[in-house]
Design an enzyme around this catalytic site. Structure first.
Site, mmCIF file in Angstrom:
data_model
loop_
_atom_site.group_PDB
_atom_site.id
_atom_site.type_symbol
_atom_site.label_atom_id
_atom_site.label_comp_id
_atom_site.label_asym_id
_atom_site.label_seq_id
_atom_site.Cartn_x
_atom_site.Cartn_y
_atom_site.Cartn_z
ATOM 1 N N GLU A 303 -1.818 -10.092 10.126
ATOM 2 C CA GLU A 303 -0.865 -8.981 10.251
ATOM 3 C C GLU A 303 -1.711 -7.426 10.439
ATOM 4 O O GLU A 303 -1.606 -6.796 10.327
ATOM 5 C CB GLU A 303 0.065 -8.908 9.199
ATOM 6 C CG GLU A 303 1.186 -10.131 8.700
ATOM 7 C CD GLU A 303 1.896 -9.713 7.484
ATOM 8 O OE1 GLU A 303 2.828 -9.886 7.059
ATOM 9 O OE2 GLU A 303 0.907 -9.340 6.780
ATOM 10 N N ASP A 377 6.115 -17.124 3.800
ATOM 11 C CA ASP A 377 5.951 -16.109 2.723
ATOM 12 C C ASP A 377 6.983 -15.490 1.685
ATOM 13 O O ASP A 377 7.147 -14.894 1.437
ATOM 14 C CB ASP A 377 6.386 -14.982 4.199
ATOM 15 C CG ASP A 377 5.147 -13.366 3.607
ATOM 16 O OD1 ASP A 377 4.295 -13.693 2.231
ATOM 17 O OD2 ASP A 377 5.113 -12.492 3.661
ATOM 18 N N GLU A 405 8.591 -10.069 -4.164
ATOM 19 C CA GLU A 405 9.151 -8.820 -2.817
ATOM 20 C C GLU A 405 10.236 -9.305 -2.607
ATOM 21 O O GLU A 405 11.310 -8.484 -1.598
ATOM 22 C CB GLU A 405 7.584 -9.118 -1.956
ATOM 23 C CG GLU A 405 8.303 -8.633 -0.451
ATOM 24 C CD GLU A 405 7.134 -9.028 0.308
ATOM 25 O OE1 GLU A 405 5.896 -9.467 -0.474
ATOM 26 O OE2 GLU A 405 6.913 -8.872 1.073
#
Lengths: 712, 712
Positions: A303, A377, A405
């Site tokens: 990333e 993820d 998240e």
């Protein structure tokens, strides 16, 4: 008039309320009075606390026992001499402890014995260990037994952690912004450090020690090199000093390009001698201040982060270079396997395995590779990561995400213990059937090799630490499972609930918790769907999103829904990610009849008309799952409403309001996803199902630019 | 061994500490037990609380009295009937109150009477007002008298606020970042609103009501238009409902270009009928939800914000257009005069006056112009703003900064009451000698015209609300001075200290507070210097900074030091900013012999060798001031050290550590500024003065990119 009655009731509450309502700050260490009979029984077995050694950690253990017992029994207890009912604590350096010849030999530095015994002719309880930290862990264990109503008579508890590294990862930036944080700002008040030793640092360390967490990575894996500058090292030194007596080491996320950014070098190539020398000097500088510094966590070539790949070097080249710098001081490198490269068009699910499996055996012995629980993820449900079991010569630790998240942020009640248990108990079939992920984690690859588990912290400056009362359970459960990956999620929930809400409230609360994870899977992403989130902040549904720069950031990439069907073909006819698992699993996952239905769309692209085990078509089943998720939240609301008066008013109200938010947002997820998939599939809403109140376009137009956790 | 003793003492403290130490959350409303004699005296005069009316605000007043008296006296007190020693509260809607014929006529909506009286033949204390909010204010006044050791016998207190708008300005962004905030994040948890009514919202409103603050602007003057969207209005409605019974109205900062950004218009020209219609519809929408919505605060055409100037319209054009939209609902516009335009090369100090003075009389009657206390920007010392007294036909409110952007952030102990008093007591000579700034503020420009004062909030999610214990005093003092601009800073400090730290500790604490502002002036910017801050975050010294995009952002622009002298010539030979004051003041400020030395370098560029009143040269005086500033902080440290044991350990330690930080940073300021000015002036360090330990280059190289309050 009704309005007036409301006012009277509301304000009337103020007249008798205590000055400070419970607000969650005390976590599971509330030590409120036990029921009378229990209190008496505990008091008899806790008449004084005796320790012979002078040691800061043993002192903390003694103080904790005094605090806990005083609170639980309502009777003052103090340090004293050996008498009937005393609690005698210490290591074999105490002659009294040594004389008992306790089975300490196999317990390592952190294990302990809690045993009823006779000392100086008196019946006492002994908390003993090889090292002071074991004594502290034992004290917390004894208190847990007392808090949860367990007997503390005739004790014979022997325990030690199964994993060596039990680690929180804080994704905290130096400006105190917490990436994916929903509980306020970073606890680390860098501006006031090292001058101000916020008492909360101690409270943080104490809470961690109480569940056996023994390491903390202070800063975000998307790291600034500035944390390695001398001024920050002085601040870290202060924190390390405050955490040390609680058995907690500090670590930092190291930015791989730091030699360029703060070192003035032209390269960060791990094979460049100047680079290696810079890191060695940096490590020496750190250890001169913090002799027990833990080491580095590194996110490299993922990333956009820099890494050895920028110089055509392997992850092993990068990790080993850092490991050499830390080795003389006893430090370690935790190297993350969460990588997916821009240039590779490969199924994102495959990439970590593809890059790391070939490196098995190539890492230095003070490197451990940190692998997320699943291959994408931290989705609501993923299969376990295929690297577990696939790198038998490389220490692997598992990374889970405590902060939610992808599961509704702080306001959704989702107990993650069951999710983690599902992963830990997954059979890898490597090297053979019955080898679970937990077995992979807690079996050192060679004697003395590193083992561990990391949790991405959900802790911030919010008064309740975690953003919600129930998110404290996830911090707690992480600690317990890192101590013992074979632990039972229900038992952990029960302990947490009894300590946090009181024994009388525990069972109904555990019942809510145990169904909560399946509920969020159902109202967000059932049947193996994943990553259907709105862009950036991951708040709310966005299954229609198809405009992001990278193909594999887009929800449409992940669900591949069209007129005919839905799901990602990861069988040999597709990306064949299934082949990264052991052959028996690869076959099972690749077979649409054998794959568990809850992972069907993860591994297969199937027709909307496919017949499911329930007899429904896939489309009908999908809709039913969404409805079930919402219904489950409604049920939790009713369940909680019945708790009124059984728990304190302040925390009751907070949970009540959060559940109402969760209900509303579950409905949003359900409506948006059904409306969208109905549109894509061209299927009508099944008979008997309430249609979404709006067309998909309505949900697509919703924007929530101020959702927390992403950006500022 | 000494180390061990330290441990024992340290940890030993835990054995007896109460479960929760004082942490500042309770502010000045701690209600801890009074000394015995006082407690008895209060208890005799507070045997019960009696109210006849059903009103949420009166209910809060009653609950507050019960809470306060119970805490202060240690005796349970409750709602009850009239008996000897009762406290009878209410408005003239209560027959008992009406029968007393109290002098309520001139007290308006917010004034009150607190008087010893006889009701139903019993001696009682009456708290009476025209409106419930006055009753609440009276209840807080009675409690203040009890808390500070004042007698509550034979009372005859009659009071009303001198200013109508007593307003906090929160510079809070919608992502909860607080610009210039040093106390955590924004209290407003937008993500969880309106679903979650955080009890802290009530605690915030209560604290404000206790000092008479009656309005709050929820968001940053550098505003996002998003706050005007329906989803945010729903959240604001929730807050407004929680604040309403505490007498607090909500306002928002309105972005002038909102009609473009969220309204879909092509222009925000205030004379465009579509624009006016958009704002009218928006106002209607807001008031449909919040009938008592306060209105808008606007920062226009300043520091890049949009405004009427973008369309060649005046500030009055812009303000009046918004005012017309709000007028039917009783709303107001607060229009900031803090403007300085990019295109103008004029002395920045002159610009607000130049733009606004000609607009006197041109604003609608529901507009009030908000003028900062001084003409630059909340510097440690500025002369009062020349607009005060210069717009006799325009309501003006004064804006002060409670958050210490320019005075050391949260860790520097600086009591701002003395600074604000200095400004409020400044003689404007307009229209005549003796007309102070306070007079300008509290004399309506016509009957019923708006009056007010605004303070840029220092409140955030930090447990102690303000980032430090002592910064609470600035919130408190702001409220008191907004209630009565003629209030005495020392008396206010004494009340705050007695309530916050206990009466016994008050006097020494007041002594520290009263010298603290002059100390920060001395160690940062003595003799009228200003804006010597490092770039952006305003943390630490940067007198050498000369590289910023705008000339008038650079410290070198403000001090103009060179080999020969230092200071900004604002006399007729220079920018002539002095001429913006009344003629007698203009002459005084322009005369280097007459100007107060503490403003010398604000108005004059003078030689380093100029002889000062002390007999020293200017250079020597400057150095002496810096030394004095540091010495004052050292003295505060010693002063505070003597408080150990006289105040609670938790808050003692925090203040002690903060003072050590302040001492260190005062030294940094002193060393950096002396080193730099020595270099610029070519002057040697005066004899007997300790030279800075490093050359100026050392201080210039210091970077603190993570200082809070600016940026993320």
């Amino acid at each position: 008039m009704l309005k007036w009655l409301g006012w009277i009731v509301l304000v009337g509450g103020l007249w008798t309320a205590p000055a400070r309502a419970e607000d969650g700050y005390d976590l599971w260490l509330r030590y409120r009075p036990l029921p009378t009979a229990q209190a008496s029984a505990v008091a008899e077995r806790a008449t004084s606390v005796v320790r012979d050694e002078m040691d800061p950690t043993i002192e903390l253990a003694a103080a904790e026992l005094v605090r806990g017992i005083t609170g639980l029994t309502g009777r003052a207890v103090a340090a004293g001499n050996v008498a009937t009912g005393a609690i005698v604590i210490g290591t074999a350096r105490s002659a009294r402890i040594a004389a008992l010849r306790l089975p300490l030999a196999g317990l390592g530095d952190e294990g302990f014995v809690v045993r009823s015994a006779t000392v100086d002719g008196k019946p006492v309880t002994v908390v003993a260990a090889n090292r002071p930290i074991g004594v502290l862990y034992g004290a917390f264990r004894l208190l847990r037994m007392a808090q949860t109503g367990g007997s503390i008579d005739n004790l014979s508890v022997v325990d030690r952690p199964k994993l060596g590294l039990r680690m929180l990862n804080h994704w905290d930036n130096l400006d105190r912004y917490v990436e994916r944080g929903y509980a306020g700002r970073s606890l680390w008040d860098w501006q006031k450090l090292p001058g101000f030793s916020d008492p909360r640092y101690t409270d943080y360390a104490r809470a961690n020690a109480s569940v056996g967490i023994n390491g903390t990575v202070l800063n975000n894996v998307n790291a600034s090199a500035d944390i390695l500058k001398p001024e920050f090292l002085g601040k870290i030194e202060k924190l390390a000093g405050m955490f040390r007596p609680w058995g907690i080491k500090v670590y930092v996320s190291a930015r791989f390009s730091a030699p360029i950014e703060i070192g003035g070098l032209k390269t960060a190539d791990p094979l460049d001698p100047q680079v290696a020398a810079w890191w060695k000097a940096k490590a020496d500088e750190i250890y001169a201040r913090i002799p027990d510094f833990g080491g580095f966590l590194v996110k490299a070539n993922s990333e956009g982060q820099p890494g050895p790949g920028d110089y055509k070097r392997s992850h092993a080249d990068g990790a080993n270079m850092l490991a050499r710098a830390l080795k003389p001081h006893g430090g370690i490198v935790m190297w993350r396997a969460f990588v997916y490269a821009n240039e590779k068009p490969e199924d994102r699910v495959r990439q970590a395995y593809s890059e790391f499996a070939p490196l098995d055996g190539k890492f230095a012995d003070n490197v451990i590779v940190q692998v997320k629980n699943g291959p994408i993820d931290f989705q609501p449900r993923e299969p376990f990561h295929p690297l577990f079991g696939a790198m038998p010569r490389t220490p692997l630790m598992m990374e889970v995400q405590i902060t939610k998240e992808y599961m509704g942020f702080a306001t959704h009640l989702v107990y993650l213990g069951t999710l983690w248990q599902e992963v830990l108990r997954s059979d890898t079939y490597r090297p053979r059937k019955g080898t679970t992920v937990a077995d992979v984690l807690d079996t050192p690859v060679r004697p003395g090799a590193l083992t561990g588990m990391a949790g991405v912290s959900n802790i911030g400056t919010d008064r309740n630490w975690s953003g919600s009362q129930f998110d404290q359970a996830n911090w707690y459960a992480f600690g317990r499972l890192a101590w013992n990956p074979d632990g039972d999620a229900r038992e952990i929930a029960r302990d947490w609930a009894a300590m946090t809400w009181g024994q009388a409230a525990a069972e109904p609360i555990v019942a809510m918790m145990m169904r909560s994870h399946e509920a969020v899977v159902d109202y967000m992403m059932p049947l193996g769907l994943n990553h259907l989130f709105a862009t950036g902040h991951h708040y709310g549904p966005g299954p229609w999103v198809d405009d992001l720069a990278r193909e594999d950031w887009n929800p449409v990439y992940f669900h591949k829904a069209d007129r005919n069907g839905i799901g990602f073909d990861r069988t040999p006819s597709g990306s064949n990610a299934a082949a990264q698992y052991a052959p028996v699993l690869a076959r099972k996952f690749s077979d649409p009849k054998a794959v568990p239905e809850n992972l069907l769309l993860w591994f297969h692209h199937v027709s909307w008309d496919r017949r499911m085990a329930s007899g429904r078509t896939l489309w009908e089943e999908l809709v039913a799952k969404y409805d079930r998720g919402v219904a489950e939240v409604t049920a939790m609301q009713a369940h909680w409403a019945a708790m009124e008066g059984k728990v304190d008013a302040g925390r009751f109200a907070e949970v009540n309001q959060f559940l109402a938010i969760q209900r509303q947002e579950a409905q949003w997820w359900r409506d948006a996803c059904i409306a969208y998939f109905a549109e894509v599939s061209g299927r009508p809403i099944p008979a008997g199902v309430t249609p979404p109140p709006h067309p998909a376009s309505y949900y697509k137009a919703i924007r929530t630019p101020w959702a927390p956790g992403n950006g500022k």
